[in-house]
Enzyme design. Structure first.
Site, mmCIF file in Angstrom:
data_model
loop_
_atom_site.group_PDB
_atom_site.id
_atom_site.type_symbol
_atom_site.label_atom_id
_atom_site.label_comp_id
_atom_site.label_asym_id
_atom_site.label_seq_id
_atom_site.Cartn_x
_atom_site.Cartn_y
_atom_site.Cartn_z
ATOM 1 C CB SER A 1 5.108 -11.772 -46.182
ATOM 2 O OG SER A 1 4.110 -12.745 -46.013
ATOM 3 C CE LYS B 1 6.968 -16.274 -46.169
ATOM 4 N NZ LYS B 1 6.999 -14.790 -46.161
#
Length: 375
Positions: A301, A344
C-alpha cells in the site's frame, strides 16, 4: 489447548476419564443447539497428546459433525445444530484446512471515541468500586482520559487502558489511606506522576516536509498509523558512466521491497515522459528509508507514496505539508485499492488532519473508500 482429549474425551479404560468439552457443554446447557465460543483458536498448540486442530476439523465441518464420536460415550453425538463461534487475533496462524470451514468476519479495533465511552461508562466506575473510591474522592477528567488513550494506550482493544485506569485508582487510594489528600482531581498535568511518561509521541515528524519526504498511511494490529517515506542521495560522487541504484532500509518486508522497485521504475518512466532532460533517477545512488526501523513493515500500500517521494526528490519540489496518501501502484502507474481504509482515515484524524478539499488532503483510490463517507 494441546490435548485432543479436551475435545473428543478420554476412553473409559483410563482412571479419571471424562467426556470431551462438547459433551459436557450439552449436558450443562440441557439443549442440543447451544452457542459454543472457542476463544483464541489461532493459539491452538500441537504436542505429544495429538493435534487439536485435526479434531476441530471434524467438530466444525457441518458434513461430519452430525455423527461426532466422543471417546468416552463411544456413541455418535449430533452436533449439527450447535452454533460455533471462534475468535482469533491473527487469521494466518489458523491452519488452512480449518480456516476453509469458517466464515471469516473481520472486526476492526475501537476508535478513540469508542474507547472514551467504554472508559467513562464501565472501566472508571468499575476501577473506583474495586478500590473503594467515590466520585468525590477521585475525579478523572475527560481530558486526562483522552490523553491516556492517545499517548499511553494505542491498541485495538481496551485491556491496556483498563490497566492504566486501575493503576491510577490504586495510587489515589494509597494516598487517601496515608492521609496525604482528601480527594484527587486527575488532569493532563497529573498523568505523568501517576502512570509515567507517555509511551507514544506525536505522529508528525515534519511540520514542513522537505523534497523527497511524503507521509503515508499504514494498517497494523493496533489500528491505523502514519509513517513517513524518506528518500535522499546516498552518494554525490559522479562516475564516468553513472548507473543509478536504490538502497532500502527500515526493516521492510519482501512485498514492500518489491513495491519500492516498482515505484522506482514508474518514477523513471514518468520523468522520461514529462521531463526528458532530467536523468536524476537514472544516474543517482538513492537511499529510501522508513523511520522506526525496529518495527517490521510490509505490504504494497505504500507504492504511490514511494513513487511520489522519488519524484519529489528528483524535481526538488516538496509536497503539500498536509498531505497523506495510500495505494498500491502497478508497473504502468495505475493506483490499485488497498485495505484498512477506515483505520487509515482514523490515523489521519489522530494527527490533526482535517480531510477537506482545499485545506488538508488524503489521497485514496476511489474503489478503496466506496463504503466510507469522507468529509
Amino acid at each position: 489447548m494441546t490435548d485432543v482429549a479436551e475435545i473428543k474425551g478420554h476412553r473409559r479404560t483410563y482412571v479419571g476419564a471424562m467426556p470431551g468439552k462438547l459433551v459436557q457443554c450439552l449436558k450443562k446447557t440441557g439443549t442440543e443447539n447451544p452457542l459454543v465460543l472457542i476463544d483464541e483458536v489461532d493459539k491452538i498448540g500441537k504436542g505429544v497428546h495429538g493435534d487439536p486442530s485435526s479434531a476441530l476439523l471434524e467438530l466444525l465441518d457441518p458434513e461430519q459433525n452430525a455423527n461426532f464420536l466422543d471417546h468416552y460415550l463411544d456413541v455418535p453425538v449430533d452436533l449439527s445444530r450447535v452454533l460455533f463461534i471462534c475468535t482469533a487475533n491473527v487469521v494466518e496462524h489458523i491452519p488452512e484446512p480449518l480456516r476453509d470451514r469458517m466464515e471469516l468476519i473481520d472486526m476492526s479495533g475501537y476508535v478513540a471515541e469508542e474507547k472514551m465511552a467504554i472508559a467513562q461508562q464501565y472501566l472508571v466506575p468499575t476501577a473506583r468500586k474495586n478500590c473503594g473510591l467515590s466520585e468525590q474522592q477521585l475525579n478523572l477528567q475527560p481530558e486526562a482520559l483522552a490523553l491516556l488513550i492517545k499517548s499511553y494506550c494505542r491498541e485495538s482493544g481496551v485491556r491496556n487502558l483498563q490497566k492504566h485506569i486501575e493503576k491510577i485508582c490504586r495510587k489515589v487510594a494509597y494516598k487517601l489511606v496515608q492521609g496525604e489528600v482528601e480527594h484527587v482531581v486527575v488532569d493532563e498535568a497529573a498523568l505523568p506522576a501517576l502512570v509515567g511518561k507517555p509511551t507514544f509521541k506525536h505522529d508528525r515528524m515534519y511540520d514542513l516536509t522537505p523534497p523527497g519526504v511524503i507521509m503515508g498511511l499504514a494498517w497494523t494490529a493496533m489500528g491505523g498509523s502514519t509513517l513517513y517515506i524518506e528518500t535522499a542521495l546516498r552518494s554525490t560522487h559522479q562516475e564516468e558512466k553513472p548507473l543509478g541504484s536504490l538502497e532500502l532500509t527500515g526493516h521492510l518486508g519482501d512485498v514492500m521491497k518489491e513495491s519500492a522497485r516498482i515505484a522506482l521504475t514508474v518514477a523513471r518512466n514518468f520523468l522520461a515522459q514529462r521531463h526528458p532532460d532530467n536523468n536524476f533517477l537514472n544516474t543517482s545512488h538513492l537511499h529510501l528509508h522508513v523511520p522506526e526501523g525496529a518495527t517490521p513493515k510490509d505490504g504494497p500500500s505504500a507504492g504511490c507514496t514511494i513513487t511520489t517521494a522519488l519524484l519529489s526528490l528528483a524535481l526538488g519540489r516538496p509536497a503539500r505539508p498536509q498531505l497523506a496518501m495510500t495505494g498500491e501502484i502497478s508497473l504502468t502507474g495505475r493506483i490499485l485499492p488497498v485495505g484498512g481504509v477506515k483505520e487509515k482515515i482514523i490515523a489521519v484524524l489522530k494527527t490533526k488532519h482535517r480531510i477537506r478539499t482545499g485545506l488538508d488532503w488524503l489521497l485514496l483510490v476511489k474503489t478503496g473508500y466506496n463504503r466510507f463517507v469522507v468529509r
